[in-house]
Design an enzyme around this catalytic site. Sequence first.
Site, short mmCIF file in Angstrom:
data_model
loop_
_atom_site.label_atom_id
_atom_site.label_comp_id
_atom_site.label_asym_id
_atom_site.label_seq_id
_atom_site.Cartn_x
_atom_site.Cartn_y
_atom_site.Cartn_z
CE LYS A 261 -8.43 -6.65 -2.56
NZ LYS A 261 -8.61 -6.55 -1.11
CE LYS B 200 -14.66 -1.32 0.50
NZ LYS B 200 -13.89 -1.25 1.74
CE LYS C 246 -4.48 -1.55 1.09
NZ LYS C 246 -5.79 -1.32 1.62
N1 AQP Z 1 -11.92 -8.64 -4.41
C1 AQP Z 1 -12.30 -9.20 -3.28
N2 AQP Z 1 -12.66 -10.50 -3.27
C2 AQP Z 1 -13.07 -11.08 -2.11
N3 AQP Z 1 -13.14 -10.43 -0.93
C3 AQP Z 1 -12.79 -9.13 -0.91
N4 AQP Z 1 -12.76 -8.22 0.08
C4 AQP Z 1 -12.33 -7.04 -0.43
N5 AQP Z 1 -12.09 -7.16 -1.73
C5 AQP Z 1 -12.36 -8.45 -2.06
C6 AQP Z 1 -13.14 -8.48 1.47
O1 AQP Z 1 -14.07 -7.49 1.87
C7 AQP Z 1 -13.88 -7.20 3.25
C8 AQP Z 1 -13.84 -5.73 3.46
O2 AQP Z 1 -12.70 -5.21 2.87
P1 AQP Z 1 -12.13 -3.83 3.37
O3 AQP Z 1 -13.13 -2.79 3.17
O4 AQP Z 1 -11.66 -3.92 4.76
O5 AQP Z 1 -10.89 -3.51 2.51
P2 AQP Z 1 -10.08 -4.22 1.41
O6 AQP Z 1 -9.85 -5.66 1.67
O7 AQP Z 1 -8.86 -3.40 1.23
O8 AQP Z 1 -11.09 -4.04 0.20
P3 AQP Z 1 -10.90 -3.29 -1.13
O9 AQP Z 1 -12.17 -3.36 -1.88
O10 AQP Z 1 -9.69 -3.77 -1.85
O11 AQP Z 1 -10.72 -1.81 -0.68
P4 AQP Z 1 -9.56 -0.77 -0.97
O12 AQP Z 1 -9.55 -0.59 -2.44
O13 AQP Z 1 -10.05 0.44 -0.23
O14 AQP Z 1 -8.27 -1.31 -0.43
C9 AQP Z 1 -12.61 -7.91 3.69
O15 AQP Z 1 -12.98 -9.07 4.42
C10 AQP Z 1 -11.94 -8.28 2.41
O16 AQP Z 1 -11.17 -9.47 2.52
#
Ligand code: AQP
Length: 333
Positions: free
Chosen positions: A198, A201, A114
């Site tokens: 992946k 968001k 990150k």
């Molecule tokens: N692509 C994914 N496939 C399966 N599970 C996912 N999760 C996130 N992306 C995927 C799961 O969603 C939960 C919440 O995630 P988070 O909001 O804590 O942050 P993250 O994992 O960093 O999700 P993002 O979408 O990738 O957000 P950004 O872009 O902000 O970093 C977690 O349980 C995660 O595993």
Amino acid sequence: MSKKIFSGVQPTGNLHIGNYIGAINNFVNFQNQENTTCIYCVVDLHAITVRQNPAELKNNVRETIAAFVASGLDYNKSIIFQQSMVPAHSEGAWILGCSARMGWLNRMTQFKEKAGKDKEKASVGLYVYPVLMASDILLYDTTHVPVGEDQKQHLELTRDIAQKFNQDFNSPSFFKLPEPMIQKNFSRIMSLKDGVKKMSKSDPSEMSRINLNDSKDTIVNKIKKAKTDTLPLPGNEKELENRPEAKNLIGIYSSLSNQNVSKTMEEFSGKNFSDFKNKLSEIVIEKIYPISKEMNKLKKDQNFTDKILKEGTNKASEIASKKIKDIKNIIGF
Ligand code: AQP
């Protein structure tokens, strides 16, 4: 043995089907298991480790709560709350940060990913993010944490911190050592534009993900434009190798239709992607659109989301403030 499950979602907007399939849908299943207490937190303190717009952050907290409820979480069965409303999380993070070792944090791969090349400019919060996560988990005597492969290292760190605290303060078993619950299937939904990235968001391309609040037309359009290869759909798992986009779309279809990947391949073997994409759009709309509709309705009802947060905060505070009191007592405050 009774289970206590803790998990969090960051209110960083753009909740997508990856969040639903990989996390929120499982939260609902856990909530319905016997002898299981579920605690689900909107982790806004984690979210501010990267810059957030204050007005959007407020809105995203409501949207996350609305998504939880619209997906089937019952706030009478599960504790649903906002992290910053329970000060014990920050207090615990500071205290546990004094048990965590720099060497341990330096090994965390998520920070390296990150922070990127210019880690001097990353926030200190991003660096100590896993210590806050340890505080979240340990305050509730959590026994199980559903995590993706990417969070497994943070959970191991939580265990190391807990063990060191227990040892340093001669308080064996004060902190429980939580176990990871690694989801085997569909734990990583990938970007619609790149099957090795992946779904996320923060991806600047809207076309990379299906958001939980997308309209039916948007869902159809995004699936139509999703990247694929030129071959027909494969008939077995071996033929799926080295075809990340096909694997991802088949995974999304299988998980939303509650069937295994082999069954999906049997259904579509040899067909072209346009046929498959039509069916995929149908299942996404069938499963996601009702959630989207409900979520948009609930999100606007501020009294409703505030009520959930108030009740959840009371329940979470009761547990966490007792634990923090015990922690303070142990360390001599
Ligand atoms: N692509 C994914 N496939 C399966 N599970 C996912 N999760 C996130 N992306 C995927 C799961 O969603 C939960 C919440 O995630 P988070 O909001 O804590 O942050 P993250 O994992 O960093 O999700 P993002 O979408 O990738 O957000 P950004 O872009 O902000 O970093 C977690 O349980 C995660 O595993």
